[in-house]
Write a protein that holds these residues in place. Structure first.
Motif, PDB file in Angstrom:
ATOM      1  N   VAL A 199       0.844  -1.206   0.000  1.00 58.02           N
ATOM      2  CA  VAL A 199       0.000   0.000   0.000  1.00 58.02           C
ATOM      3  C   VAL A 199       0.878   1.255   0.000  1.00 58.02           C
ATOM      4  N   ALA A 224       0.892   4.708   0.914  1.00 58.11           N
ATOM      5  CA  ALA A 224       0.068   5.644   1.693  1.00 58.11           C
ATOM      6  C   ALA A 224       0.446   7.083   1.393  1.00 58.11           C
ATOM      7  N   PRO A 227      -9.808  13.414   1.264  1.00 59.80           N
ATOM      8  CA  PRO A 227     -10.789  12.371   1.573  1.00 59.80           C
ATOM      9  C   PRO A 227     -10.237  11.325   2.545  1.00 59.80           C
ATOM     10  N   GLY A 246      -8.620   8.219   4.038  1.00 58.22           N
ATOM     11  CA  GLY A 246      -7.593   7.318   3.504  1.00 58.22           C
ATOM     12  C   GLY A 246      -6.613   7.986   2.551  1.00 58.22           C
ATOM     13  N   SER A 247      -6.640   9.318   2.472  1.00 63.53           N
ATOM     14  CA  SER A 247      -5.747   9.998   1.516  1.00 63.53           C
ATOM     15  C   SER A 247      -4.319  10.160   2.049  1.00 63.53           C
ATOM     16  N   LYS A 296      -3.437  11.659   5.294  1.00 65.36           N
ATOM     17  CA  LYS A 296      -3.215  12.798   6.197  1.00 65.36           C
ATOM     18  C   LYS A 296      -2.568  12.369   7.513  1.00 65.36           C
ATOM     19  N   THR A 297      -3.205  11.395   8.175  1.00 71.61           N
ATOM     20  CA  THR A 297      -2.656  10.926   9.453  1.00 71.61           C
ATOM     21  C   THR A 297      -1.281  10.296   9.245  1.00 71.61           C
ATOM     22  N   THR A 298      -1.127   9.573   8.164  1.00 67.04           N
ATOM     23  CA  THR A 298       0.176   8.954   7.886  1.00 67.04           C
ATOM     24  C   THR A 298       1.251  10.034   7.760  1.00 67.04           C
ATOM     25  N   TYR A 320       6.292   6.587  12.689  1.00 62.14           N
ATOM     26  CA  TYR A 320       6.899   5.749  11.648  1.00 62.14           C
ATOM     27  C   TYR A 320       8.027   6.536  11.008  1.00 62.14           C
ATOM     28  N   GLN A 329      -5.956  11.492  16.346  1.00 60.05           N
ATOM     29  CA  GLN A 329      -7.302  11.475  15.777  1.00 60.05           C
ATOM     30  C   GLN A 329      -8.313  10.946  16.807  1.00 60.05           C
ATOM     31  N   GLU A 387      -7.502  16.061  13.274  1.00 65.98           N
ATOM     32  CA  GLU A 387      -8.962  16.141  13.403  1.00 65.98           C
ATOM     33  C   GLU A 387      -9.430  16.567  14.801  1.00 65.98           C
ATOM     34  N   HIS A 405     -11.549  17.476   8.733  1.00 62.99           N
ATOM     35  CA  HIS A 405     -12.580  17.208   7.733  1.00 62.99           C
ATOM     36  C   HIS A 405     -13.647  18.294   7.710  1.00 62.99           C
TER      37      HIS A 405
HETATM   38  N1  LIG Z   1      -0.148   1.254  10.044  1.00 63.87           N
HETATM   39  C1  LIG Z   1      -0.666   1.046   8.816  1.00 63.87           C
HETATM   40  N2  LIG Z   1      -0.533  -0.139   8.210  1.00 63.87           N
HETATM   41  C2  LIG Z   1      -1.033  -0.358   6.967  1.00 63.87           C
HETATM   42  N3  LIG Z   1      -1.695   0.564   6.254  1.00 63.87           N
HETATM   43  C3  LIG Z   1      -1.860   1.781   6.820  1.00 63.87           C
HETATM   44  C4  LIG Z   1      -1.361   2.089   8.132  1.00 63.87           C
HETATM   45  N4  LIG Z   1      -1.656   3.376   8.422  1.00 63.87           N
HETATM   46  C5  LIG Z   1      -2.332   3.842   7.346  1.00 63.87           C
HETATM   47  N5  LIG Z   1      -2.453   2.889   6.397  1.00 63.87           N
HETATM   48  C6  LIG Z   1      -3.104   3.050   5.092  1.00 63.87           C
HETATM   49  O1  LIG Z   1      -2.595   4.237   4.513  1.00 63.87           O
HETATM   50  C7  LIG Z   1      -3.632   4.933   3.839  1.00 63.87           C
HETATM   51  C8  LIG Z   1      -3.756   6.334   4.406  1.00 63.87           C
HETATM   52  O2  LIG Z   1      -4.312   6.257   5.711  1.00 63.87           O
HETATM   53  P1  LIG Z   1      -4.431   7.515   6.674  1.00 63.87           P
HETATM   54  O3  LIG Z   1      -4.905   7.011   7.989  1.00 63.87           O
HETATM   55  O4  LIG Z   1      -3.165   8.271   6.653  1.00 63.87           O
HETATM   56  O5  LIG Z   1      -5.567   8.364   5.958  1.00 63.87           O
HETATM   57  P2  LIG Z   1      -6.293   9.689   6.440  1.00 63.87           P
HETATM   58  O6  LIG Z   1      -6.195  10.662   5.320  1.00 63.87           O
HETATM   59  O7  LIG Z   1      -5.795  10.110   7.760  1.00 63.87           O
HETATM   60  O8  LIG Z   1      -7.801   9.202   6.533  1.00 63.87           O
HETATM   61  P3  LIG Z   1      -8.971   9.647   7.544  1.00 63.87           P
HETATM   62  O9  LIG Z   1      -9.487  10.945   7.017  1.00 63.87           O
HETATM   63  O10 LIG Z   1      -9.979   8.550   7.418  1.00 63.87           O
HETATM   64  O11 LIG Z   1      -8.397   9.762   8.924  1.00 63.87           O
HETATM   65  C9  LIG Z   1      -4.891   4.072   3.976  1.00 63.87           C
HETATM   66  O12 LIG Z   1      -4.994   3.263   2.846  1.00 63.87           O
HETATM   67  C10 LIG Z   1      -4.610   3.254   5.200  1.00 63.87           C
HETATM   68  O13 LIG Z   1      -5.301   2.045   5.169  1.00 63.87           O
END
Ligand SMILES: Nc1ncnc2c1ncn2[C@@H]1O[C@H](COP(=O)(O)OP(=O)(O)OP(=O)(O)O)[C@@H](O)[C@H]1O
Ligand SMILES: [Mg+2]
Length: 255
Positions: free
Chosen positions: A16, A18, A37, A39-40, A42-44, A53, A85, A177, A209
């Protein structure tokens, strides 16, 4: 020199992707918003920046120093604090004690310090208590310092978590968030609080959001889509951007 420069950040979790090639800067004193949106990525992004990480590509330069892959406690010591979050307060201890936990990274812990620490304990505790109360004062929570955290209204619990993040005097505060679960009045209080933090010299990077909130509080917005930077601009530019609107179609946070 920018306070923070993210250069071509990439993060893969197995197959994946991210984050892919995300570059951005944050200037000292700004309030920068990140939207996108579910899963885009942001948190990563802030998980990589805050040392939860290590990115698989790119680097983070903070205050002129390459901090890529530093462990979380070192990132905190460099002056980057964050909230999560999902609310992470300790429900069964007091509001004040929740804040004091955020000061542990500023209290000496080496063996060399043990003697001095015994002598200084009272002084440190007093200073820590005063510092914590000063932060609670800004958030309008000082009068409730003895309340168990779980007995605060939800919006105040969220403010409490931010108080814990700022008590260590960060240069950069990352909020993931912060409005989640808040009612409109609580959101307005939070926006005021964030502006006060900015006046006090804290730079704020906030993922959100809720469009009404982020458009009113952020001076600049970065839009992520599918792990990549999709757009960057003022709230006004982003709000009017048809392609940004399109990526939100069907999302609950319609722009
Ligand atoms: N620890 C992890 N292991 C595997 N995949 C991960 C991990 N953390 C995030 N992902 C994947 O990375 C992508 C981005 O996730 P992330 O949580 O950063 O999105 P987001 O923009 O914060 O979403 P949301 O608005 O729902 O909080 C997603 O496909 C998620 O499933
Ligand atoms: Mg997220």
């Amino acid at each position: 020199m920018s306070l923070l420069t993210a250069e071509q950040i990439g993060k893969k979790f197995g197959g994946v992707v991210a984050l892919n090639d995300v570059s951005l800067t944050v200037e000292k004193g700004e309030i920068v918003g990140m939207i996108g949106p579910n899963g885009s990525g942001k948190t990563t992004f802030i998980n990589n920046l805050s040392g939860l990480y290590a990115p698989t590509a790119g680097r983070f330069v903070f205050n002129g120093e390459d901090i890529t892959g530093y462990p979380a406690h070192e990132i905190t010591a460099k002056g980057i604090s964050r909230t999560f979050q999902n609310l992470r307060i300790f429900p069964n201890i007091s509001v004040l004690e929740n804040i004091l936990i955020g000061l542990h990274c500023r209290i000496p812990v080496s063996l060399w310090d043990v003697y001095a620490r015994i002598m200084k304990t009272r002084k440190i505790e007093k200073q820590a208590g005063e510092k914590a109360m000063a932060v609670l004062e800004i958030a309008g929570l000082a009068g409730r310092h003895q309340t168990l955290a779980k007995n605060l209204p939800y919006g105040k619990q969220r403010l409490l978590e931010i108080c814990r993040a700022i008590v260590s005097d960060p240069h950069l505060l990352l909020l993931d968030e912060p409005c989640a679960g808040m009612n409109p009045v609580e959101m307005d209080d939070l926006a005021d609080f964030i502006r006060v933090l900015q006046e006090k010299g804290i730079t704020v990077f906030v993922i959100e959001h809720n469009m009404r909130f982020i458009m009113s509080v952020a001076q600049r917005l970065i839009v992520l889509e599918n792990g990549s930077k999709f757009r960057e601009g003022t709230p006004d530019q982003i709000q009017k951007d048809k392609e940004v609107q399109a990526i939100y179609l069907g999302e609950e946070g319609d722009i």
